[in-house]
Design a protein around this motif. Structure first.
Motif, PDB file in Angstrom:
ATOM      1  N   MET A   1       0.826  -1.204   0.000  1.00 15.95           N
ATOM      2  CA  MET A   1       0.000   0.000   0.000  1.00 15.95           C
ATOM      3  C   MET A   1       0.861   1.254   0.000  1.00 15.95           C
ATOM      4  SD  MET A   1      -3.186   0.139  -0.307  1.00 15.95           S
ATOM      5  CE  MET A   1      -4.474   1.010   0.521  1.00 15.95           C
ATOM      6  N   ILE A   2       1.779   1.235   0.963  1.00 14.44           N
ATOM      7  CA  ILE A   2       2.652   2.405   1.057  1.00 14.44           C
ATOM      8  C   ILE A   2       3.498   2.519  -0.201  1.00 14.44           C
ATOM      9  CG2 ILE A   2       4.613   3.404   2.289  1.00 14.44           C
ATOM     10  CD1 ILE A   2       3.398   2.310   4.808  1.00 14.44           C
ATOM     11  N   THR A   5       1.498   3.921  -2.800  1.00  7.65           N
ATOM     12  CA  THR A   5       1.306   5.362  -2.609  1.00  7.65           C
ATOM     13  C   THR A   5       2.547   6.117  -3.089  1.00  7.65           C
ATOM     14  OG1 THR A   5       0.149   4.749  -0.598  1.00  7.65           O
ATOM     15  CG2 THR A   5       0.573   7.107  -0.957  1.00  7.65           C
ATOM     16  N   THR A   6       3.680   5.562  -2.702  1.00  5.61           N
ATOM     17  CA  THR A   6       4.924   6.224  -3.055  1.00  5.61           C
ATOM     18  C   THR A   6       5.073   6.324  -4.571  1.00  5.61           C
ATOM     19  OG1 THR A   6       5.826   5.177  -1.137  1.00  5.61           O
ATOM     20  CG2 THR A   6       7.382   6.265  -2.614  1.00  5.61           C
ATOM     21  N   ALA A   9       2.637   8.602  -6.056  1.00  8.53           N
ATOM     22  CA  ALA A   9       2.938  10.022  -5.868  1.00  8.53           C
ATOM     23  C   ALA A   9       4.078  10.464  -6.777  1.00  8.53           C
ATOM     24  CB  ALA A   9       3.286  10.291  -4.421  1.00  8.53           C
ATOM     25  N   ARG A  10       4.970   9.525  -7.051  1.00  9.69           N
ATOM     26  CA  ARG A  10       6.123   9.918  -7.870  1.00  9.69           C
ATOM     27  C   ARG A  10       5.755  10.150  -9.319  1.00  9.69           C
ATOM     28  NH1 ARG A  10      10.336   6.099  -5.186  1.00  9.69           N
ATOM     29  NH2 ARG A  10      10.987   7.497  -3.520  1.00  9.69           N
ATOM     30  N   PRO A  12       3.054  11.429 -10.931  1.00  2.00           N
ATOM     31  CA  PRO A  12       2.681  12.794 -11.345  1.00  2.00           C
ATOM     32  C   PRO A  12       3.832  13.770 -11.190  1.00  2.00           C
ATOM     33  CG  PRO A  12       1.304  12.045  -9.521  1.00  2.00           C
ATOM     34  CD  PRO A  12       2.215  10.925  -9.847  1.00  2.00           C
ATOM     35  N   LEU A  13       4.665  13.492 -10.178  1.00  2.00           N
ATOM     36  CA  LEU A  13       5.805  14.379  -9.975  1.00  2.00           C
ATOM     37  C   LEU A  13       6.692  14.374 -11.220  1.00  2.00           C
ATOM     38  CD1 LEU A  13       7.134  16.091  -7.736  1.00  2.00           C
ATOM     39  CD2 LEU A  13       8.633  14.148  -7.336  1.00  2.00           C
ATOM     40  N   THR A  16       4.952  16.031 -13.998  1.00  2.00           N
ATOM     41  CA  THR A  16       4.985  17.481 -13.903  1.00  2.00           C
ATOM     42  C   THR A  16       6.343  18.020 -14.329  1.00  2.00           C
ATOM     43  OG1 THR A  16       3.568  17.221 -11.994  1.00  2.00           O
ATOM     44  CG2 THR A  16       4.467  19.414 -12.389  1.00  2.00           C
ATOM     45  N   ALA A  21       9.644  20.676 -18.177  1.00  2.00           N
ATOM     46  CA  ALA A  21      10.807  20.679 -19.056  1.00  2.00           C
ATOM     47  C   ALA A  21      10.386  20.937 -20.497  1.00  2.00           C
ATOM     48  CB  ALA A  21      11.538  19.349 -18.948  1.00  2.00           C
ATOM     49  N   VAL A  23       7.695  22.631 -21.514  1.00  2.00           N
ATOM     50  CA  VAL A  23       7.352  24.043 -21.680  1.00  2.00           C
ATOM     51  C   VAL A  23       8.618  24.885 -21.718  1.00  2.00           C
ATOM     52  CG1 VAL A  23       6.147  25.987 -20.668  1.00  2.00           C
ATOM     53  CG2 VAL A  23       5.145  23.707 -20.538  1.00  2.00           C
ATOM     54  N   LEU A  24       9.567  24.513 -20.828  1.00  2.00           N
ATOM     55  CA  LEU A  24      10.807  25.271 -20.779  1.00  2.00           C
ATOM     56  C   LEU A  24      11.580  25.153 -22.078  1.00  2.00           C
ATOM     57  CD1 LEU A  24      11.893  24.303 -17.196  1.00  2.00           C
ATOM     58  CD2 LEU A  24      11.242  26.564 -17.964  1.00  2.00           C
ATOM     59  N   ALA A  26      10.354  24.786 -24.948  1.00  2.00           N
ATOM     60  CA  ALA A  26       9.668  25.353 -26.106  1.00  2.00           C
ATOM     61  C   ALA A  26       9.880  26.855 -26.229  1.00  2.00           C
ATOM     62  CB  ALA A  26       8.178  25.048 -26.020  1.00  2.00           C
ATOM     63  N   CYS A  27      11.056  27.314 -25.905  1.00  2.00           N
ATOM     64  CA  CYS A  27      11.287  28.750 -25.992  1.00  2.00           C
ATOM     65  C   CYS A  27      12.038  29.052 -27.271  1.00  2.00           C
ATOM     66  CB  CYS A  27      12.119  29.222 -24.811  1.00  2.00           C
ATOM     67  SG  CYS A  27      13.754  28.514 -24.811  1.00  2.00           S
TER      68      CYS A  27
ATOM     69  N   ARG B 216       8.850  31.866 -18.206  1.00  2.00           N
ATOM     70  CA  ARG B 216       9.156  30.459 -18.405  1.00  2.00           C
ATOM     71  C   ARG B 216       9.974  29.916 -17.237  1.00  2.00           C
ATOM     72  NH1 ARG B 216      13.474  29.764 -21.373  1.00  2.00           N
ATOM     73  NH2 ARG B 216      13.103  31.760 -22.351  1.00  2.00           N
ATOM     74  N   LEU B 219       8.799  28.330 -13.811  1.00  3.16           N
ATOM     75  CA  LEU B 219       8.414  26.922 -13.678  1.00  3.16           C
ATOM     76  C   LEU B 219       9.473  26.114 -12.947  1.00  3.16           C
ATOM     77  CD1 LEU B 219       6.822  26.306 -17.147  1.00  3.16           C
ATOM     78  CD2 LEU B 219       5.673  26.310 -14.950  1.00  3.16           C
ATOM     79  N   TRP B 220      10.732  26.480 -13.130  1.00  2.00           N
ATOM     80  CA  TRP B 220      11.809  25.755 -12.436  1.00  2.00           C
ATOM     81  C   TRP B 220      11.652  25.892 -10.937  1.00  2.00           C
ATOM     82  CZ3 TRP B 220      13.996  22.132 -14.818  1.00  2.00           C
ATOM     83  CH2 TRP B 220      14.335  22.248 -16.176  1.00  2.00           C
ATOM     84  N   LEU B 229       7.149  17.450  -1.937  1.00  2.00           N
ATOM     85  CA  LEU B 229       6.263  16.296  -1.971  1.00  2.00           C
ATOM     86  C   LEU B 229       7.066  15.019  -1.752  1.00  2.00           C
ATOM     87  CD1 LEU B 229       3.338  15.510  -2.478  1.00  2.00           C
ATOM     88  CD2 LEU B 229       3.903  15.259  -4.891  1.00  2.00           C
ATOM     89  N   VAL B 233       6.622  12.283   1.318  1.00  2.00           N
ATOM     90  CA  VAL B 233       6.383  10.865   1.069  1.00  2.00           C
ATOM     91  C   VAL B 233       7.443  10.023   1.761  1.00  2.00           C
ATOM     92  CG1 VAL B 233       6.375   9.100  -0.719  1.00  2.00           C
ATOM     93  CG2 VAL B 233       5.130  11.242  -1.063  1.00  2.00           C
ATOM     94  N   VAL B 246       0.078   2.126   8.874  1.00  2.00           N
ATOM     95  CA  VAL B 246       0.282   2.248   7.436  1.00  2.00           C
ATOM     96  C   VAL B 246       0.195   3.710   7.014  1.00  2.00           C
ATOM     97  CG1 VAL B 246      -0.573   1.597   5.191  1.00  2.00           C
ATOM     98  CG2 VAL B 246      -0.712   0.004   7.108  1.00  2.00           C
ATOM     99  N   LEU B 259       0.285  17.776  -3.448  1.00  2.79           N
ATOM    100  CA  LEU B 259       0.175  17.166  -4.775  1.00  2.79           C
ATOM    101  C   LEU B 259      -0.858  17.903  -5.637  1.00  2.79           C
ATOM    102  CD1 LEU B 259       1.045  14.725  -6.498  1.00  2.79           C
ATOM    103  CD2 LEU B 259      -0.985  13.556  -5.645  1.00  2.79           C
ATOM    104  N   ILE B 263       0.253  20.404  -8.515  1.00  3.16           N
ATOM    105  CA  ILE B 263       0.010  20.098  -9.927  1.00  3.16           C
ATOM    106  C   ILE B 263      -0.886  21.162 -10.540  1.00  3.16           C
ATOM    107  CG2 ILE B 263      -1.154  18.486 -11.473  1.00  3.16           C
ATOM    108  CD1 ILE B 263       0.071  16.248  -9.886  1.00  3.16           C
ATOM    109  N   ASN B 277       4.352  32.424 -24.728  1.00 11.13           N
ATOM    110  CA  ASN B 277       4.973  32.015 -25.981  1.00 11.13           C
ATOM    111  C   ASN B 277       4.080  32.316 -27.170  1.00 11.13           C
ATOM    112  OD1 ASN B 277       7.493  31.083 -25.348  1.00 11.13           O
ATOM    113  ND2 ASN B 277       6.750  29.067 -24.720  1.00 11.13           N
TER     114      ASN B 277
END
Lengths: 331, 446
Positions: A1-2, A5-6, A9-10, A12-13, A16, A21, A23-24, A26-27, B216, B219-220, B229, B233, B246, B259, B263, B277
């Motif tokens: 479970m944990i 979860t871990t 959670a990672r 989406p991180l 993101t 990166a 978006v960055l 695309a300059c 831009r 974002l960093w 986050l 965790v 748990v 989170l 996001i 842009n």
């Protein structure tokens, strides 16, 4: 479970971070110049300095600069110009193209009230047009600076230049002149309260003369004087009125025009030079030179010259005798 | 790890499942077992101390998230605001420049006509100079960095006005020296004022580019904030091993807040960045293309007058005319090809250039008076009317694309600014939740 979860959670991180990166990444266009679509190099333009006119190097070997080509026979009328001649070509074209000044009061300047270019030089040209067309107004003006006088004749852009044009041996090498139609001399214009009496007194002062003129060359003969070139004579008057120069040197005709525009200016001294004015004509058009000399001959004889002098240059005093024509130049 | 790991001790014992992640040390485990046990027992004894550290770490992480998120979003919001201001400054500098060139063209034309300047023309000149002076003063107040160059421009402008007045005074008396003053006035304008303003246009374009980069780069900072986050965790994992529980409700809630808001914030900031842009490639590019083309066309227009004033010796001016309108046309065509503006202004430019060629035909054919009459006429089908039509079109384009640029940057800025506070709030809430969650565990050791 944990663990789940871990990992959960990672993910989406990571997503993101990836998205960031992306978006960055695309300059584009790192600076303003590229947004403006400009080359940085284009900003630096170099301006060419006009070379100072070289002093005449060979006056000793020169024959008479005022000698021109002698007219052939009597002046033909407008309707019987010799066929194939330059004059016939000009008549065919419909106008005489002339290089003139538009800012030399008395000689050739644009009258701000009427918009017409007028003056002694212009009046002489009207006579030439009258002889070719029977109509003195068939002139097409090209306003030129002193420095352009030789160029426009050499390239054939104009037929005749009448712009306080001093006849010199050096100029005879590339163009031709009519006989002398006016005798000027170089003088100095100073402020009304100045104690200067002749050009030598201007030692250590700033003196303006137009580029590409015999005046500027002669100024070089006085090493103590700081010569300030300007594009035209009139630009010299502006500098004079703004106290950027102490004096202007130029032909007495031109200076008389300046004094008429500025009551705080005066013309001083005896003429330090002889400035015989001729009409400049292309070196190849000897027939036109002869023809123009015929016109000038008539003007001297029938009093037109004196009338024109009195009308335009009367401020200089009573009309002198017109300068004598000198001929004998071998063609 | 799974919840079936009943004994608290073997945190690093061999995994029951083959898919376990921590099988790095089994070989070394057997000989070192005794000492390891001892150490683990000792660490057990120190658990409350460690938990206090963990508490501090998670609270700090949450606060760091809040602060970094706030920072990221407000940096972005500021960059967007700056971009908005700098684009408007840039457009207004171009406008001031164009107004001055228009004024010069009017003055030049008045001399072309000869005689007394028509009252209407004089009024238009005065209006243009007044508008430019007002604008330059306003611009200097808006951005101190531009002040020195604007001062140069202002000084050049006052010289210019003085020389034009002198030209008028002389003209009024019928002195040809008037046109030499006008010449000098134009030279002053072109050598002092316009280059200063052109330099400012580039400087502001650079500033806008930096602003866009800032939008831009924010974002960093947010990405750094999201590392919080990971810390939360890890603390939870560690806590779960230590305490047989748990889930720690507080920490889980804190993580969830970080989170979700993190996001959400990333999405908002990412969108703001892509808006920036899009603005840069769209309306901002259109503004630059149109305003530069307009500038060039105005330059060309006064070159047309100078060509006529020089009466046959104006070839150099005509060449400048051609160079200017060619570049203006290229800029408009490129922008139209990219789809950021319509082709109306480009067509209007072509129509005016066609009219200009009629003037040149007359002048080159020897009919200077006819050429001047055509150049100064203002009938519906005159070159001036064609130029006015072009001006109206291109000014319309500029106004439209500027408004779009400003609006889009401004709404993106609004979202970023709100996100800043939301992120800060979320960080605070997460810190609070983490603290409560951890202190509940700590209580158990009292």
């Amino acid at each position: 479970m944990i663990a789940r979860t871990t990992r959960g959670a990672r993910l989406p991180l990571v997503a993101t971070a990836l998205a960031a990166a992306l978006v960055l990444g695309a300059c584009s266009g790192p600076d303003g110049a590229s947004d403006l679509r400009r080359d940085v190099a284009e900003e630096t333009t170099t301006e060419e300095e006009p070379a100072p006119p070289a002093a005449s190097s060979q006056p000793a070997t020169c024959e008479d600069p005022v000698a021109s080509y002698e007219p052939e026979g009597s002046l033909p009328g407008p309707d019987d110009l010799p066929s194939g001649s330059t004059m016939a070509e000009i008549r065919e074209r419909g106008s005489l193209v002339v290089g003139v000044s538009a800012d030399t009061l008395l000689m050739g300047s644009r009258n701000p009230l009427s918009g017409e270019i007028e003056g002694f030089d212009i009046a002489v040209l009207h006579e030439v047009a009258r002889a070719i067309f029977g109509d003195p107004d068939r002139l097409q003006f090209r306003v030129i600076t002193s420095g352009q006088r030789l160029d426009v004749l050499e390239s054939g852009e104009v037929d005749v230049v009448a712009r306080a044009f001093t006849m010199t041996c050096e100029r005879w090498e590339t163009i031709a002149f009519s006989s002398e139609y006016y005798h000027a001399g170089q003088k100095v214009l100073v402020t009304r309260d100045s104690t200067v009496e002749r050009i030598e007194d201007l030692e250590g002062q700033r003196v303006c003369a137009p580029e590409g003129t015999t005046t500027l060359e002669r100024l070089g003969e006085f090493p103590g004087i700081e010569a300030v070139p300007a594009q035209t004579h009139t630009a010299c008057l502006v500098l004079f009125q703004q106290a950027q120069v102490e004096a202007i040197t130029g032909d007495d005709t031109i200076l008389a025009g300046f004094a008429a525009q500025d009551p705080y200016a005066k013309v001083v001294g005896e003429a330090i030079s002889d400035e015989p004015y001729g009409l400049g004509i292309g070196a190849d058009n000897v027939d036109l030179v002869r023809f123009v000399n015929g016109v000038l001959e008539e003007m001297r004889d029938d009093g037109t010259w004196t009338d024109l002098y009195e009308r335009w240059l009367g401020v200089l005093g009573p009309a002198p005798e017109p300068p004598n024509a000198v001929y004998g130049r071998p063609s | 790890m799974t919840q079936t790991a009943a004994p608290p001790v073997p945190a690093s014992a061999p995994d029951p499942g083959p898919a376990g992640a921590r099988r790095i040390v089994p070989a070394a485990a057997t000989p070192a077992r005794t000492s390891r046990r001892a150490r683990l027992r000792a660490s057990m004894a120190r658990t409350p101390g460690r938990m206090r550290i963990a508490l501090a770490v998670s609270v700090l992480a949450a606060i760091a998230f809040g602060l970094l998120g706030f920072q990221a979003a407000s940096v972005q919001a500021r960059a967007l605001t700056a971009a908005e201001h700098d684009t408007s400054q840039l457009v207004d500098i171009q406008e001031a420049r164009n107004t001055l060139v228009v004024a010069d063209a009017i003055a030049t034309n008045a001399f072309l006509v000869g005689g007394l300047e028509p009252t209407a023309q004089r009024e238009r000149f005065d209006e243009a100079v007044l508008a430019a002076t007002t604008l330059l003063t306003e611009l200097a107040g808006r951005n101190a960095a531009d002040s020195p160059e604007l001062a140069t421009a202002q000084a050049g402008l006052s010289d210019y006005v003085r020389l034009v007045e002198q030209a008028r005074a002389n003209n009024r008396q019928g002195f040809p020296v008037g046109s030499a003053y006008l010449d000098q006035a134009s030279t002053t304008l072109r050598d002092e004022t316009l280059p200063a303003l052109d330099g400012l246009v580039v400087a502001n374009a650079d500033r806008v580019a930096t602003d866009f980069a800032g939008v831009r780069n924010a974002l960093w900072i947010l990405a750094a904030g999201l590392l919080a986050l990971a810390v939360l965790v890890l603390v939870q994992v560690w806590l779960a091993r230590r305490t047989h529980r748990v889930l720690n409700v507080g920490l889980v809630a804190a993580s969830a807040v970080v989170l979700v808001i993190g996001i959400g914030g990333a999405v908002v900031l990412g969108q703001a960045s892509s808006t920036a842009n899009a603005v840069r490639a769209g309306p901002y590019a259109a503004t630059l293309a149109s305003s530069q083309a307009y500038s060039l066309a105005n330059d060309a227009k006064s070159m047309e007058s100078f060509t006529l004033i020089k009466r046959g010796s104006g070839q150099a001016y005509e060449e400048e005319f051609v160079a200017s309108v060619t570049e203006a046309g290229e800029r408009l065509d490129t922008a139209a090809a990219e789809g950021v503006i319509g082709d109306e202004s480009s067509r209007a430019l072509d129509e005016w250039v066609a009219q200009h060629e009629l003037i040149r035909e007359l002048d080159d054919g020897g009919d200077w008076d006819g050429a001047v009459a055509l150049a100064i006429g203002d009938d519906a089908d005159s070159p001036n009317a064609a130029f006015d039509a072009f001006s109206a079109q291109v000014r319309d384009d500029i106004a439209q694309s500027t408004t779009q640029t400003q609006d889009r940057l401004s709404s993106a800025q609004g979202l970023s600014a709100v996100s800043a506070w939301l992120l800060l709030l979320a960080g605070g809430a997460a810190a609070l939740l983490a603290w409560r969650g951890m202190s509940a565990r700590l209580e158990e050791y009292r």
